[in-house]
Motif scaffolding. Structure first.
Motif, short mmCIF file in Angstrom:
data_model
loop_
_atom_site.label_atom_id
_atom_site.label_comp_id
_atom_site.label_asym_id
_atom_site.label_seq_id
_atom_site.Cartn_x
_atom_site.Cartn_y
_atom_site.Cartn_z
N VAL A 113 102.75 69.27 -41.10
CA VAL A 113 103.53 69.17 -39.86
C VAL A 113 103.61 67.72 -39.40
O VAL A 113 102.60 67.05 -39.21
CB VAL A 113 102.92 70.04 -38.75
N GLN A 114 104.84 67.25 -39.23
CA GLN A 114 105.08 65.89 -38.76
C GLN A 114 105.47 65.84 -37.29
O GLN A 114 105.18 64.87 -36.59
CB GLN A 114 106.19 65.25 -39.60
N SER A 115 106.15 66.91 -36.81
CA SER A 115 106.62 66.95 -35.43
C SER A 115 106.18 68.25 -34.78
O SER A 115 106.43 69.34 -35.33
CB SER A 115 108.16 66.85 -35.38
N LEU A 116 105.53 68.14 -33.61
CA LEU A 116 105.05 69.31 -32.88
C LEU A 116 105.64 69.28 -31.48
O LEU A 116 105.43 68.32 -30.73
CB LEU A 116 103.53 69.31 -32.82
N PHE A 117 106.37 70.34 -31.11
CA PHE A 117 107.03 70.42 -29.82
C PHE A 117 106.46 71.58 -29.02
O PHE A 117 106.61 72.74 -29.41
CB PHE A 117 108.54 70.60 -30.00
N LEU A 118 105.81 71.26 -27.91
CA LEU A 118 105.20 72.27 -27.04
C LEU A 118 105.74 72.17 -25.62
O LEU A 118 105.08 72.56 -24.66
CB LEU A 118 103.67 72.10 -27.03
N HIS A 119 106.94 71.66 -25.47
CA HIS A 119 107.55 71.43 -24.17
C HIS A 119 107.59 72.73 -23.36
O HIS A 119 108.00 73.77 -23.85
CB HIS A 119 108.98 70.90 -24.35
N GLY A 120 107.14 72.66 -22.10
CA GLY A 120 107.18 73.83 -21.25
C GLY A 120 106.05 74.80 -21.47
O GLY A 120 106.14 75.97 -21.07
N SER A 121 104.97 74.36 -22.10
CA SER A 121 103.79 75.20 -22.30
C SER A 121 102.74 74.85 -21.24
O SER A 121 102.46 73.67 -21.03
CB SER A 121 103.18 74.98 -23.69
N PRO A 122 102.13 75.83 -20.57
CA PRO A 122 101.15 75.54 -19.51
C PRO A 122 99.79 75.15 -20.08
O PRO A 122 98.78 75.81 -19.84
CB PRO A 122 101.09 76.87 -18.75
N LEU A 123 99.75 74.06 -20.81
CA LEU A 123 98.51 73.66 -21.48
C LEU A 123 97.43 73.27 -20.49
O LEU A 123 96.28 73.70 -20.61
CB LEU A 123 98.78 72.48 -22.42
N THR A 124 97.77 72.44 -19.52
CA THR A 124 96.84 71.77 -18.62
C THR A 124 95.93 70.84 -19.44
O THR A 124 95.93 70.86 -20.67
CB THR A 124 95.99 72.73 -17.78
N ASP A 125 95.13 70.05 -18.74
CA ASP A 125 94.21 69.15 -19.43
C ASP A 125 93.19 69.92 -20.26
O ASP A 125 92.78 69.47 -21.34
CB ASP A 125 93.49 68.27 -18.41
N ALA A 126 92.78 71.10 -19.77
CA ALA A 126 91.79 71.89 -20.49
C ALA A 126 92.33 72.36 -21.83
O ALA A 126 91.62 72.32 -22.85
CB ALA A 126 91.36 73.09 -19.64
N GLY A 127 93.58 72.80 -21.85
CA GLY A 127 94.18 73.23 -23.11
C GLY A 127 94.36 72.08 -24.07
O GLY A 127 94.11 72.23 -25.28
N LEU A 128 94.78 70.93 -23.57
CA LEU A 128 94.96 69.77 -24.44
C LEU A 128 93.62 69.33 -25.02
O LEU A 128 93.56 68.87 -26.17
CB LEU A 128 95.62 68.63 -23.68
N ALA A 129 92.55 69.48 -24.25
CA ALA A 129 91.22 69.12 -24.75
C ALA A 129 90.84 69.98 -25.95
O ALA A 129 90.18 69.50 -26.89
CB ALA A 129 90.18 69.26 -23.64
N LEU A 130 91.26 71.24 -25.94
CA LEU A 130 90.99 72.12 -27.08
C LEU A 130 91.87 71.77 -28.28
O LEU A 130 91.43 71.89 -29.43
CB LEU A 130 91.24 73.58 -26.69
N LEU A 131 93.08 71.32 -28.01
CA LEU A 131 94.04 71.01 -29.08
C LEU A 131 93.82 69.62 -29.66
O LEU A 131 94.10 69.38 -30.84
CB LEU A 131 95.45 71.12 -28.51
N ASN A 132 93.28 68.72 -28.85
CA ASN A 132 93.22 67.31 -29.24
C ASN A 132 92.46 67.02 -30.52
O ASN A 132 92.91 66.19 -31.33
CB ASN A 132 92.62 66.49 -28.09
#
Length: 303
Positions: free
Chosen positions: A87-106
Motif C-alpha cells: 500500500v502506497q496511499s491510505l485514505f481515511l478521510h472522515g473517519s472518527p479516529l481521534t488521537d487515541a485511534g491514531l496512536a493505535l494505527l501509528n
C-alpha cells in the motif's frame, strides 16, 4: 468498475460482495480498493482487512467517510498494515479516529515500507495526533517518509500543534504536498507555515483554502515567494479574506519560477543531447567546429 480496481460508494455491502473483494485481493488482481462511505458488518470489515494483509498488488486503499468507525476497526486495520507491504496511499478521510485511534494505527504507519500518501482529513485529531504525524516526516533521506499529507478539517488542532508540524515540514526531506484546507489556522499559523516553506527544499503544493487568512498572511507569503528560493509551485488561498490583487501577485511569482525551471530543464536536456554546446564565460569563448566528415570538434579560443 475499472480493470485492476474496485470502487464502490455509499452502498451496503453483502457478504457475497465482501467475499468477491477478498478473493480479488488474495489473487493480487486489485491495485485500487475504494469503499467510500459504504456500510459493512464488523465481521466483513475484518475479512477485508485480512485480504489487505495478504495482498501484494494493492497500492491505494480508500476507506473514507466513516468506514473505520470504531477502535476495534482501527486495530484490525493496523494489524493488516503491519503485514501488508504494497500500500502506497491510505485514505481515511472522515473517519472518527481521534488521537487515541491514531496512536493505535501509528506503529503500523511508521514501519510500512511503501506508504507515501496519507489522508487524515476530518479525523477529529488534536495536538497529540500531530506529534505522531510528525514522526512520519523524517528529516533526512535515510528513512522513507510521506510525500503527500492531508490534514483538512481537523479543528481540534491548536496553534501549538500546527507549530510542531511546521517545524517537521521545514526539515522533511521528502514531503511534496501538504493539504491543510478548512482548518481555523489564522494569520499566526500562516506565518509559521511561510517559514517552513522557505526552509523546505521539497514542498511543491500547499493548500490553505478556507483557513481564516487575511491580507496579513498573504503579504507574508508573498514576501516568502518573492525573496526565498523554494520548491513551491502551487499555493491555494481560495475562500480566505485575501484581496484578489495579492492572490494574483503570488500566483504570478509562482508561475515565473515554474517557467524559469522549465527553461533550465530544456537547456540541460539540450546540453545532454549535444555535449558540444557550452555556455560562454567571461574568460573564454567556446566555438563549435564541424569538419567535412561530420565529426564535431570543440575549439576553445581565449579572449
Amino acid at each position: 468498475m475499472l480493470p485492476g480496481s474496485i470502487q464502490i460508494s455509499g452502498e451496503t455491502l453483502s457478504g457475497a460482495e465482501i467475499r468477491d473483494i477478498c478473493e480479488s485481493l488474495r489473487e493480487n488482481s486489485v491495485r485500487l480498493l475504494s469503499l467510500r462511505g459504504c456500510q459493512l458488518s464488523e465481521r466483513d470489515f475484518g475479512h477485508v482487512c485480512r485480504g489487505v494483509a495478504e495482498s501484494r498488488s494493492l497500492a491505494q486503499l480508500n476507506l473514507n467517510l466513516g468506514i473505520v468507525s470504531n477502535i476495534n476497526r482501527v486495530k484490525q486495520l493496523a494489524e493488516a498494515l503491519k503485514t501488508n507491504r504494497s500500500v502506497q496511499s491510505l485514505f481515511l478521510h472522515g473517519s472518527p479516529l481521534t488521537d487515541a485511534g491514531l496512536a493505535l494505527l501509528n506503529p503500523a504507519l511508521s514501519i510500512h515500507p511503501s506508504l507515501v500518501a496519507l489522508d487524515l482529513g476530518d479525523c477529529m485529531l488534536g495536538d497529540e495526533g500531530i506529534n505522531l504525524i510528525c514522526g512520519l516526516l523524517p528529516p533526512d533521506g535515510a528513512k522513507s517518509g510521506l510525500k503527500e499529507l492531508t490534514l483538512s478539517a481537523n479543528p481540534g488542532i491548536t496553534s501549538k500543534g500546527w507549530g510542531r508540524l511546521a517545524i517537521a515540514v521545514a526539515h522533511s526531506s521528502q514531503l511534496r504536498v501538504l493539504n491543510l484546507d478548512y482548518n481555523p489556522l489564522g494569520d499566526q499559523v500562516a506565518g509559521m507555515l511561510a517559514v517552513a516553506v522557505a526552509s523546505s527544499r521539497t514542498l511543491e503544493v500547499l493548500d490553505l483554502e478556507g483557513t481564516g487568512l487575511t491580507n496579513q498572511s498573504a503579504q507574508t507569503l508573498l514576501d516568502m515567494v518573492e525573496n526565498y528560493p523554494t520548491a513551491l509551485r502551487t499555493l491555494i488561498l481560495a475562500e480566505n479574506n485575501i484581496s484578489p490583487e495579492l492572490q494574483q501577485q503570488i500566483s504570478d511569482l509562482l508561475s515565473e519560477g515554474e517557467e524559469e525551471e522549465e527553461t533550465e530543464a530544456r537547456e540541460v536536456t539540450a546540453r545532454e543531447k549535444n555535449p558540444w554546446i557550452c555556455q560562454n564565460n567571461s574568460s573564454s569563448q567556446m566555438v563549435l567546429v564541424t569538419s567535412g566528415l561530420g565529426d564535431s570538434l570543440l575549439a576553445e579560443t581565449e579572449m
